[in-house]
Design a protein around this motif. Structure first.
Motif, PDB file in Angstrom:
ATOM      1  N   THR A 189      27.393  35.813  41.357  1.00 57.60           N
ATOM      2  CA  THR A 189      28.603  34.868  40.549  1.00 57.60           C
ATOM      3  C   THR A 189      28.007  34.367  39.152  1.00 57.60           C
ATOM      4  N   GLU A 190      26.569  33.950  39.387  1.00 58.22           N
ATOM      5  CA  GLU A 190      26.003  33.160  38.166  1.00 58.22           C
ATOM      6  C   GLU A 190      25.455  34.103  36.844  1.00 58.22           C
ATOM      7  N   GLN A 191      26.072  35.467  37.338  1.00 57.47           N
ATOM      8  CA  GLN A 191      25.696  36.536  36.350  1.00 57.47           C
ATOM      9  C   GLN A 191      27.156  37.229  35.746  1.00 57.47           C
ATOM     10  N   ILE A 192      28.107  36.412  36.289  1.00 55.40           N
ATOM     11  CA  ILE A 192      29.344  37.051  35.573  1.00 55.40           C
ATOM     12  C   ILE A 192      29.611  36.733  34.040  1.00 55.40           C
ATOM     13  N   TYR A 193      29.440  35.398  33.787  1.00 59.35           N
ATOM     14  CA  TYR A 193      29.768  35.217  32.364  1.00 59.35           C
ATOM     15  C   TYR A 193      28.603  35.816  31.610  1.00 59.35           C
ATOM     16  N   PRO A 194      27.249  35.963  31.797  1.00 62.89           N
ATOM     17  CA  PRO A 194      26.355  36.705  31.140  1.00 62.89           C
ATOM     18  C   PRO A 194      26.826  38.382  30.856  1.00 62.89           C
ATOM     19  N   ALA A 195      27.434  38.834  31.981  1.00 67.11           N
ATOM     20  CA  ALA A 195      27.711  40.257  31.888  1.00 67.11           C
ATOM     21  C   ALA A 195      28.885  40.384  30.965  1.00 67.11           C
ATOM     22  N   CYS A 196      29.983  39.404  30.962  1.00 68.85           N
ATOM     23  CA  CYS A 196      31.175  39.752  30.214  1.00 68.85           C
ATOM     24  C   CYS A 196      30.723  39.364  28.797  1.00 68.85           C
ATOM     25  N   ARG A 197      29.618  38.255  28.715  1.00 66.30           N
ATOM     26  CA  ARG A 197      29.333  38.025  27.179  1.00 66.30           C
ATOM     27  C   ARG A 197      28.475  39.423  26.750  1.00 66.30           C
ATOM     28  N   ARG A 198      27.587  39.768  27.754  1.00 65.93           N
ATOM     29  CA  ARG A 198      27.145  41.200  26.908  1.00 65.93           C
ATOM     30  C   ARG A 198      27.868  42.251  26.662  1.00 65.93           C
TER      31      ARG A 198
END
Length: 516
Positions: free
Chosen positions: A263-272
């Motif tokens: 889940t900590e990678q959710i925002y980085p994925a959305c931002r990417r």
């Protein structure tokens, strides 16, 4: 141990069909690697038969990722399936995903096939696909508007032919959550060989129910969810995977399931994804929007400062955000403003805090949002400025393109040994700023040289505060002044008066101590 839900990401296929979301091969590979880091189980890399570019992108993704299955979408046609297999065959775990419409409206108007012909096509397509791989998924397009009895027949045929996953899409976002749950439960009971396959759901958001429908289907027995990052896709988009994942993560009492998603990678994925397609994340987007963890209401801010659970059901850090944001605005309370001032590195007493609090409220009534730079500017202006001999009380400025020259009328307060004296003056100038400076200079009895005049926006936007810096010189003495205001002319007057006060202070110190 909690039951496992598999996450099938179709950002690079269905998501790319969203207007304005087209990606080149390098961008798709970059996003695929981010999805692998996020922890999705399957990446639907594209529709290989659609174009040579799509084929090349799917093949590149199949070679670029290791820990995730790679699927290629294919129509229920041998040529499509062979082309799809050619694109994904180099993946560590390739999946053929073939689909065929099953609703009356699609069979009649799009396929122009009878139900019997559709059954035959589904059987043939899956049998052809399993010649390449046992990892075959069959989708009944527009399943949510299909006859339930016929849908069960099609699914039974697909299972018998070798499909391992049955996808039941809500292709047009039509079905309601309770209906979807009933449909999934019905199919699990009535599809022959249902115990040998996983049921998947693929929801669109035309009525804003994609997440609700997906979650309802999970509770009814679906064990694979299909969606996209940020919910991009055809029309109103697909289900946003981050919403479903965090709903399960936040409410394990309702959804006792687990996924491989970090889940900590959710925002980085959305931002990417946002950066790749050049579309900003909407402010009110659930989970990852700029406002998702922002608080402006004073009551909410006070509650969060005391215990974040009062108004936050998940932490920003749990989805990869840096932290809660206290938005300073007209609804903010004193506790939030005090915290913001402390975060900026200032330590103020209660009286000083009250002064800044009042100034923030006044500014917030004039602009939509007060940024950190605004608060800092107010602290410097209202608290750390020396006690001034000259103060600006009011001003009026006229400017035009011709005829009457620019002029300024200024009201100032002068601090004298006997108290505070109010004076008024006016002057013409070459421009509005020149008129202001000439008027103020005459009122204080000085005509300093203006060595520098600089204007900067404190923040972005047309409602940003203007920060004006001036440097003046008079008889060998120099001083710098700074003023901030949403009106650049007022900021100019403030900066000039500040410089005059500092100039006066320097002269007084020189007179009191000539050796300095």
């Amino acid at each position: 141990m909690a039951e496992r839900i598999f996450v099938f990401d179709t950002t690079l296929r269905d998501g790319e069909q969203s207007p304005g979301a087209t990606m080149n091969i390098q961008e798709k590979v970059s996003m695929a690697r981010q999805l692998e880091t996020l922890g999705v189980d399957i990446i639907e890399a594209g529709f290989p038969a659609a174009s040579q570019g799509d084929f090349e992108a799917v093949r590149a993704i199949a070679k670029a990722v290791d820990a995730v299955q790679v699927a290629g979408l294919c129509r229920a046609m041998p040529a499509d399936i062979d082309r799809g297999w050619e694109a994904i065959r180099d993946a560590n775990n390739p999946r053929i995903h073939t689909f065929l419409a099953t609703s009356d409206i699609h069979m009649k108007h799009k396929l122009r096939k009878t139900p019997e012909q559709v059954l035959e096509m589904a059987d043939a397509a899956v049998r052809h696909a399993v010649r390449h791989t046992s990892n075959v998924e069959f989708s009944a397009e527009d399943a949510s508007r299909s006859d339930w009895g016929f849908l069960a027949k099609v699914c039974s045929v697909a299972v018998k032919a070798g499909a391992k996953v049955l996808n039941i899409p809500d292709t047009v976002g039509y079905i309601q959550p309770h209906e979807y749950a009933e449909l999934i439960a019905f199919l699990i009971r009535n599809v022959e060989g249902a115990d040998k396959v996983a049921f998947s759901v693929h929801c669109h958001n035309d009525l804003g129910l994609a997440a609700a429908n997906t979650l309802a289907a999970i509770r009814a027995g679906a064990r694979q969810i299909e969606g996209t990052v940020l919910g991009i896709g055809e029309r109103a988009g697909n289900v946003a995977l981050e919403e479903v994942v965090m709903a399960m993560h936040t409410r394990p009492d309702v959804y006792p399931y687990e996924t491989k998603i970090k889940t900590e990678q959710i925002y980085p994925a959305c931002r990417r994804l946002s950066q790749i397609i050049g579309q900003p994340i909407p402010p009110y987007k659930a989970i990852v929007g700029p406002n998702a963890f922002a608080h402006e209401s004073g009551i909410h801010q006070d509650g969060v400062l005391k215990n974040r659970l009062t108004y936050e059901i998940m932490t920003p850090q749990s989805v990869g955000r840096s932290g809660t944001e206290m938005v300073i605005g007209k609804h903010s309370g004193s506790h939030a403003i005090k915290r913001k001032i402390e975060e900026l590195g200032y330590s103020l007493d209660e009286q000083q805090l009250a002064v800044v609090f009042g100034a923030v409220k006044e500014l917030a009534d004039k602009k939509e949002q007060v940024f950190d730079e605004d608060v800092e500017a107010l602290v410097l202006e209202k608290v750390y400025r020396r006690r001034d001999k000259y103060r600006l009380k009011d001003m009026s400025v006229f400017s035009a393109t011709g005829g009457v020259p620019p002029h300024a009328a200024v009201v100032m307060e002068f601090v004298t040994p006997d108290g505070v004296e109010t004076r008024r003056g006016s002057a013409f100038g070459e421009g509005p700023v020149d008129a202001i400076f000439k008027c103020i200079g005459r009122m204080v009895g000085m005509t300093p040289t203006l060595e520098r005049y600089q204007v900067n926006a404190v923040t972005g936007g047309t409602d940003a505060q203007g920060a004006v810096t001036v440097r003046i010189a008079d008889n060998g003495f120099k001083a710098v002044g700074r003023g901030t205001s949403e009106d650049v002319l007022v900021a100019s007057a403030q900066a000039f008066i500040t410089a005059l006060n500092r100039l006066e202070k320097t002269k007084e110190e020189k007179r009191e101590c000539p050796t300095l």
